[in-house]
Design a protein around this motif. Structure first.
Motif, PDB file in Angstrom:
ATOM      1  N   ASN A 121      -6.890   5.816  -8.365  1.00 46.51           N
ATOM      2  CA  ASN A 121      -6.169   7.220  -8.702  1.00 46.51           C
ATOM      3  C   ASN A 121      -6.411   8.387  -7.538  1.00 46.51           C
ATOM      4  OD1 ASN A 121      -5.042   5.992 -10.763  1.00 46.51           O
ATOM      5  ND2 ASN A 121      -6.665   6.856 -12.303  1.00 46.51           N
ATOM      6  N   GLN A 122      -7.568   8.178  -6.864  1.00 46.10           N
ATOM      7  CA  GLN A 122      -7.981   9.160  -5.874  1.00 46.10           C
ATOM      8  C   GLN A 122      -6.751   9.726  -4.987  1.00 46.10           C
ATOM      9  OE1 GLN A 122     -10.995  10.213  -6.312  1.00 46.10           O
ATOM     10  NE2 GLN A 122     -10.173  12.022  -5.013  1.00 46.10           N
ATOM     11  N   GLY A 123      -6.013   9.048  -4.383  1.00 43.95           N
ATOM     12  CA  GLY A 123      -4.747   9.493  -3.471  1.00 43.95           C
ATOM     13  C   GLY A 123      -3.843  10.347  -4.390  1.00 43.95           C
ATOM     14  N   THR A 124      -3.620   9.820  -5.316  1.00 42.18           N
ATOM     15  CA  THR A 124      -2.658  10.430  -6.353  1.00 42.18           C
ATOM     16  C   THR A 124      -3.384  11.991  -6.636  1.00 42.18           C
ATOM     17  OG1 THR A 124      -1.503   8.770  -7.083  1.00 42.18           O
ATOM     18  CG2 THR A 124      -1.119  10.567  -8.614  1.00 42.18           C
ATOM     19  N   MET A 125      -4.547  11.915  -7.087  1.00 34.67           N
ATOM     20  CA  MET A 125      -5.250  12.886  -7.494  1.00 34.67           C
ATOM     21  C   MET A 125      -5.138  14.131  -6.574  1.00 34.67           C
ATOM     22  SD  MET A 125      -8.228  11.355  -9.766  1.00 34.67           S
ATOM     23  CE  MET A 125      -9.135  12.918 -10.084  1.00 34.67           C
ATOM     24  N   ASN A 126      -5.497  13.404  -5.242  1.00 35.14           N
ATOM     25  CA  ASN A 126      -5.460  14.390  -3.876  1.00 35.14           C
ATOM     26  C   ASN A 126      -4.082  15.100  -3.929  1.00 35.14           C
ATOM     27  OD1 ASN A 126      -8.095  14.057  -3.677  1.00 35.14           O
ATOM     28  ND2 ASN A 126      -7.643  12.539  -1.926  1.00 35.14           N
ATOM     29  N   ASP A 127      -3.207  14.457  -4.092  1.00 33.96           N
ATOM     30  CA  ASP A 127      -1.836  15.088  -3.970  1.00 33.96           C
ATOM     31  C   ASP A 127      -1.401  15.915  -5.149  1.00 33.96           C
ATOM     32  OD1 ASP A 127      -1.071  13.384  -1.914  1.00 33.96           O
ATOM     33  OD2 ASP A 127      -0.130  11.862  -3.056  1.00 33.96           O
ATOM     34  N   LEU A 128      -1.829  15.621  -6.315  1.00 27.35           N
ATOM     35  CA  LEU A 128      -1.860  16.665  -7.357  1.00 27.35           C
ATOM     36  C   LEU A 128      -2.763  18.233  -7.360  1.00 27.35           C
ATOM     37  CD1 LEU A 128      -1.903  14.316 -10.651  1.00 27.35           C
ATOM     38  CD2 LEU A 128       0.031  15.058  -9.438  1.00 27.35           C
ATOM     39  N   THR A 129      -3.752  17.809  -6.800  1.00 25.27           N
ATOM     40  CA  THR A 129      -4.556  18.992  -6.494  1.00 25.27           C
ATOM     41  C   THR A 129      -3.791  19.776  -5.316  1.00 25.27           C
ATOM     42  OG1 THR A 129      -6.695  17.861  -6.796  1.00 25.27           O
ATOM     43  CG2 THR A 129      -6.732  19.833  -5.654  1.00 25.27           C
ATOM     44  N   ARG A 130      -3.239  19.254  -4.452  1.00 23.91           N
ATOM     45  CA  ARG A 130      -2.545  20.121  -3.474  1.00 23.91           C
ATOM     46  C   ARG A 130      -1.344  20.759  -4.255  1.00 23.91           C
ATOM     47  NH1 ARG A 130       1.673  18.296  -0.869  1.00 23.91           N
ATOM     48  NH2 ARG A 130       1.349  16.202  -1.531  1.00 23.91           N
ATOM     49  N   LEU A 131      -0.553  20.076  -4.781  1.00 24.60           N
ATOM     50  CA  LEU A 131       0.377  20.748  -5.529  1.00 24.60           C
ATOM     51  C   LEU A 131       0.082  21.719  -6.233  1.00 24.60           C
ATOM     52  CD1 LEU A 131       2.779  17.685  -6.303  1.00 24.60           C
ATOM     53  CD2 LEU A 131       3.243  19.390  -4.558  1.00 24.60           C
ATOM     54  N   ILE A 132      -1.109  21.662  -7.208  1.00 26.23           N
ATOM     55  CA  ILE A 132      -1.352  22.667  -8.088  1.00 26.23           C
ATOM     56  C   ILE A 132      -1.807  23.732  -7.263  1.00 26.23           C
ATOM     57  CG2 ILE A 132      -3.266  23.154  -9.789  1.00 26.23           C
ATOM     58  CD1 ILE A 132      -3.132  20.389 -10.503  1.00 26.23           C
ATOM     59  N   LYS A 133      -2.582  23.625  -6.112  1.00 24.59           N
ATOM     60  CA  LYS A 133      -2.926  24.823  -5.508  1.00 24.59           C
ATOM     61  C   LYS A 133      -1.862  25.540  -4.804  1.00 24.59           C
ATOM     62  CE  LYS A 133      -7.620  23.190  -4.057  1.00 24.59           C
ATOM     63  NZ  LYS A 133      -8.476  22.948  -3.017  1.00 24.59           N
ATOM     64  N   LEU A 134      -1.025  24.670  -4.406  1.00 24.26           N
ATOM     65  CA  LEU A 134       0.334  25.549  -3.691  1.00 24.26           C
ATOM     66  C   LEU A 134       1.071  26.173  -4.824  1.00 24.26           C
ATOM     67  CD1 LEU A 134       2.466  25.674  -1.699  1.00 24.26           C
ATOM     68  CD2 LEU A 134       3.521  23.570  -2.235  1.00 24.26           C
ATOM     69  N   GLY A 135       1.124  25.602  -5.979  1.00 22.38           N
ATOM     70  CA  GLY A 135       1.777  26.361  -6.836  1.00 22.38           C
ATOM     71  C   GLY A 135       1.022  27.819  -7.544  1.00 22.38           C
ATOM     72  N   ASN A 136      -0.399  27.588  -7.407  1.00 26.49           N
ATOM     73  CA  ASN A 136      -0.898  28.847  -7.926  1.00 26.49           C
ATOM     74  C   ASN A 136      -0.943  29.902  -6.784  1.00 26.49           C
ATOM     75  OD1 ASN A 136      -1.878  27.893 -10.202  1.00 26.49           O
ATOM     76  ND2 ASN A 136      -3.711  26.891  -9.513  1.00 26.49           N
ATOM     77  N   THR A 137      -0.775  29.503  -5.605  1.00 23.27           N
ATOM     78  CA  THR A 137      -0.586  30.395  -4.543  1.00 23.27           C
ATOM     79  C   THR A 137       0.761  30.999  -4.482  1.00 23.27           C
ATOM     80  OG1 THR A 137      -2.145  29.194  -3.059  1.00 23.27           O
ATOM     81  CG2 THR A 137      -0.656  30.769  -1.876  1.00 23.27           C
ATOM     82  N   GLN A 138       1.653  30.272  -4.680  1.00 27.05           N
ATOM     83  CA  GLN A 138       3.178  30.905  -4.856  1.00 27.05           C
ATOM     84  C   GLN A 138       3.137  31.818  -5.943  1.00 27.05           C
ATOM     85  OE1 GLN A 138       6.026  28.025  -2.238  1.00 27.05           O
ATOM     86  NE2 GLN A 138       5.777  27.186  -4.497  1.00 27.05           N
ATOM     87  N   LEU A 139       2.476  31.378  -7.036  1.00 25.49           N
ATOM     88  CA  LEU A 139       2.565  32.407  -8.364  1.00 25.49           C
ATOM     89  C   LEU A 139       1.867  33.536  -8.001  1.00 25.49           C
ATOM     90  CD1 LEU A 139       1.455  30.148 -11.167  1.00 25.49           C
ATOM     91  CD2 LEU A 139       3.771  31.435 -10.620  1.00 25.49           C
ATOM     92  N   GLU A 140       0.762  33.601  -6.902  1.00 22.69           N
ATOM     93  CA  GLU A 140      -0.059  34.830  -6.900  1.00 22.69           C
ATOM     94  C   GLU A 140       0.895  35.635  -5.870  1.00 22.69           C
ATOM     95  OE1 GLU A 140      -3.475  33.527  -4.806  1.00 22.69           O
ATOM     96  OE2 GLU A 140      -4.108  32.632  -6.756  1.00 22.69           O
ATOM     97  N   ASN A 141       1.759  35.010  -5.042  1.00 29.46           N
ATOM     98  CA  ASN A 141       2.675  35.488  -4.124  1.00 29.46           C
ATOM     99  C   ASN A 141       3.687  36.146  -4.823  1.00 29.46           C
ATOM    100  OD1 ASN A 141       1.131  34.879  -1.829  1.00 29.46           O
ATOM    101  ND2 ASN A 141       2.329  33.160  -1.346  1.00 29.46           N
ATOM    102  N   HIS A 142       4.218  35.473  -5.750  1.00 30.51           N
ATOM    103  CA  HIS A 142       5.411  36.077  -6.524  1.00 30.51           C
ATOM    104  C   HIS A 142       4.798  37.377  -7.348  1.00 30.51           C
ATOM    105  CE1 HIS A 142       9.162  35.838  -8.543  1.00 30.51           C
ATOM    106  NE2 HIS A 142       8.479  35.582  -9.980  1.00 30.51           N
ATOM    107  N   PHE A 143       3.662  37.223  -7.891  1.00 27.75           N
ATOM    108  CA  PHE A 143       3.211  38.369  -8.700  1.00 27.75           C
ATOM    109  C   PHE A 143       2.783  39.705  -7.677  1.00 27.75           C
ATOM    110  CE2 PHE A 143      -0.355  41.024 -10.054  1.00 27.75           C
ATOM    111  CZ  PHE A 143      -0.316  41.024 -11.576  1.00 27.75           C
ATOM    112  N   ASP A 144       2.378  39.254  -6.332  1.00 28.52           N
ATOM    113  CA  ASP A 144       2.595  40.235  -5.447  1.00 28.52           C
ATOM    114  C   ASP A 144       3.764  40.958  -5.222  1.00 28.52           C
ATOM    115  OD1 ASP A 144       2.478  41.420  -2.492  1.00 28.52           O
ATOM    116  OD2 ASP A 144       0.360  41.055  -2.691  1.00 28.52           O
ATOM    117  N   LYS A 145       4.794  40.228  -5.159  1.00 30.00           N
ATOM    118  CA  LYS A 145       6.120  40.454  -4.523  1.00 30.00           C
ATOM    119  C   LYS A 145       6.585  41.267  -5.651  1.00 30.00           C
ATOM    120  CE  LYS A 145      10.510  38.863  -2.980  1.00 30.00           C
ATOM    121  NZ  LYS A 145      11.473  37.706  -2.745  1.00 30.00           N
ATOM    122  N   ILE A 146       6.685  40.806  -7.137  1.00 29.91           N
ATOM    123  CA  ILE A 146       6.971  41.620  -8.044  1.00 29.91           C
ATOM    124  C   ILE A 146       6.414  43.187  -8.173  1.00 29.91           C
ATOM    125  CG2 ILE A 146       7.125  41.609 -10.766  1.00 29.91           C
ATOM    126  CD1 ILE A 146       7.362  38.735 -10.627  1.00 29.91           C
TER     127      ILE A 146
END
Length: 644
Positions: A139-164
């Motif tokens: 599962n390690q490879g998939t978990m790494n991918d999921l971690t990357r996506l979650i971090k990307l999602g949170n970063t984009q949420l922060e940017n969206h918060f900033d923009k609003i």
């Protein structure tokens, strides 16, 4: 024989058929064994290399489907194929969902929709947690991918918060528009608040304390400068209005812009607190408000330091500004504390320099009074009061307008704590005053009255000391002090000091008596000329005030020539001294009250003595007026004129 042959042939056929079935079963068993080996090999590769589930599960799927078909014709297979398939499906599921979620994440919250976007991140997080519990190296490879996506999602949420938030936050606003029109300061729109709150609720879950979250920092970083910029002009105006056109003018209440400044600060801070309460959770309100307002409070502290520097440089005229600022900032602190429960400590620290100046000013003003009088090089030669008397009393009168904060300060110092070198009685308030401390009760008024009396005593005592050095006579010093007392008394009775001090003016009566004694000391020298030790041979002497000319004639007749010469000399000396006193009396600058007081006292001391002396000896020059210049009626008129 035929029957036996047939039986053998039949048995042979049956045996061949059985062999064929065995061969078929062996063939199927071989195929099953091969499939089993392939599954084991695939699982081995999955465990060993950690390849993605899709790469491994793909070839597995074809083989296991064939194995499933085979197992239908052989239900008692050595392998539980259904269990294998279920396990593989579970391995495939995160990999299958990852692609779908990745499309949502990469499209961003604006295109995907905030609710859908947050739901996608939540599903990814759940998948990640489930894979963590499986503890498979595959599962390690998939978990790494999921971690990357979650971090990307949170970063984009922060940017969206900033923009609003940036879209809803102007660089600044004009506070006077809201103050003059009595309008509440603006808050964020409900739609934006709802979106910001959703983002914060998701992101804050990644932190032990929500106020440590990235969006909380973004909020403070965006809204903090907005608050500071909106208040900047009023902060500058507070400093500018401290500088008067005429530096010698007494500071007037409300002349400084600090009141408008703090009014705007209170309004905009409370509006910001409403925003914070609508977006963040209860436990985060205080820390986020503190962080958001910190820059504006820092600017307030800098402004108050500048005002304090100005006050200390113009203490005698602008000490009242310190009292006013103390009250205004204390009111701001109490109002914000009541509404938000925050900022009291920060505002107390900002106010401290001015409050300390306000406290120390009370003793410094007493010292300044002494110092100014000590530096005087001249005093009015006609006995008029020095301007410093009116200045000092005007200062006390001006203090009444700031009685609330002064009372609080005096209570903190304790009775007499304002005296130079005195220690406070112990009732100290290190923090910012509360509303209760501004309740001007009997204690506060009593302390202020005592301070006023101490100031008056310092004023008159210092003038007395300086007068003894600079003024040429005790009588002139008496006039000077008496005039000073009258100025003090007039200011008290015609101002707000009256209700506070009317019943406490014994101090002024004592100084009136002292001044009168100084002034009428000349009467003692003059009265010497009205005493005699002459003895006559007559047994009956005329009673003072009742003797007629015959009695005076008989007294004079009984004198020898030497005694007569002494009487003539006494009249002459009295006339000269009295006339000189009258001339000086009329040359002095006296308040009408002072002139009446001194004139009456002179009359009480000298008129009875002169009338007695006149009754006995006025016939010394037989009415020619050569020695006896004044009769009783004429000198009475002179005495009367001294009091008017």
């Amino acid at each position: 024989m035929a029957i036996g042959a047939l039986s053998n042939s039949t048995y042979h056929a049956i045996d061949e058929e059985a062999r064929a079935e065995v061969d078929v079963l062996n063939s199927r068993l071989d195929r099953t064994t091969q499939l089993t080996k392939k599954i084991q090999a695939s699982l081995g590769r999955l465990e060993a290399t950690g390849q993605s589930v899709r790469d491994v599960a793909g070839p597995l799927n074809g083989e296991t489907r064939r194995l499933q078909t085979l197992s239908k014709s052989q239900p008692h297979s050595l392998l539980d194929v259904e269990s294998v398939l279920a396990a593989i499906d579970r391995l495939r599921q995160p990999s299958d969902s990852k692609d779908d979620e990745e499309q949502i994440i990469r499209s961003g919250p604006e295109k995907a929709g905030l609710s859908n976007y947050l739901a996608s991140i939540k599903r990814l997080s759940i998948s990640y947690k489930e894979m963590q519990t499986s503890n498979l190296r595959a599962n390690q490879g998939t978990m790494n991918d999921l971690t990357r996506l979650i971090k990307l999602g949170n970063t984009q949420l922060e940017n969206h918060f900033d923009k609003i938030l940036r879209g809803e936050t102007p660089r600044s606003l004009e506070p006077l528009h809201y103050i003059t029109k009595d309008k509440p300061f603006p808050v964020l729109s409900q739609d934006k608040i709802a979106r910001l709150g959703l983002i914060y609720s998701h992101v804050a879950g990644n932190y032990a304390n929500g106020f440590d979250s990235s969006v909380a920092k973004i909020y403070a970083d965006i809204r903090g400068p907005y608050l500071s910029a909106s208040l900047a002009n009023l902060a500058a105006a507070s400093v500018n209005t401290a500088k008067k056109k005429n530096p010698g003018d007494i500071y007037q209440a409300g002349a400084n812009g600090i009141g408008t400044y703090t009014q705007a600060m209170e309004g905009i801070f409370i509006a910001e607190y409403d925003n914070i309460c609508s977006i963040f959770t209860r436990e985060d309100w205080g820390p986020i408000l503190q962080a958001t307002c910190q820059a504006a409070v820092t600017e307030l502290a800098r402004t108050l330091r500048e005002l304090n520097t100005h006050i200390k440089s113009h203490l005698t005229t602008d000490c009242y500004m310190a009292y006013e600022v103390t009250e205004i900032i204390s009111g701001l602190s109490n109002n914000l504390d009541k509404r938000t429960g925050e900022l009291k400590g920060s505002l107390s620290a900002a106010l401290k320099p001015v409050r300390e100046t306000a406290k120390s000013s009370l003793a410094e003003l007493l010292d300044e009074t002494k110092r100014k009088i000590g530096n005087l090089q001249t005093l009015p030669t006609d006995g008029a009061a020095s301007p410093i008397v009116a200045e000092t009393m005007q200062r006390l009168n001006s203090m009444v307008e700031f009685l609330r904060p002064i009372s609080s300060i005096m209570i903190s110092l304790g009775d007499g704590g304002w005296k130079p070198g005195a220690a406070a009685s112990g009732r100290t308030t290190e923090g910012i005053p509360s509303l209760a401390s501004f309740d001007v009760g009997a204690d506060g008024k009593d302390l202020f009255a005592k301070y006023c009396l101490d100031t008056i005593e310092v004023l008159l005592s210092s003038l007395d000391q300086k007068g003894r050095v600079l003024l040429r006579s005790k009588s002139l010093l008496g006039v000077f002090l008496a005039n000073s007392v009258v100025v003090i008394d007039h200011v008290i009775r015609s101002s707000e000091l009256g209700p506070l001090l009317d019943s406490r003016l014994d101090l002024l009566d004592q100084w009136r008596k002292k001044a009168t004694v100084m002034y009428t000391d000349i009467c003692r020298d003059i009265s010497v000329y009205l005493f005699d030790t002459i003895h006559t041979n007559r047994t009956k002497r005329p009673t003072s005030g009742h003797a007629d000319s015959a009695d005076s004639a008989s007294v004079v007749k009984g004198l020898n020539s030497k005694d007569k010469d002494k009487i003539k000399e006494k009249f002459t000396q009295f006339n000269n001294a009295f006339d000189d006193m009258v001339t000086k009396h009329k040359s002095y600058s006296m308040d009408r009250e002072v002139r009446a007081m001194f004139g009456q006292d002179i009359r009480q001391k000298l008129q009875p003595l002169y009338e007695r002396f006149w009754d006995r000896y006025h016939e010394i020059d037989k009415g020619k007026g050569k020695y006896v210049k004044y009769d009783k009626q004429s000198i009475a008129g002179v005495f009367m004129s001294l009091a008017t």
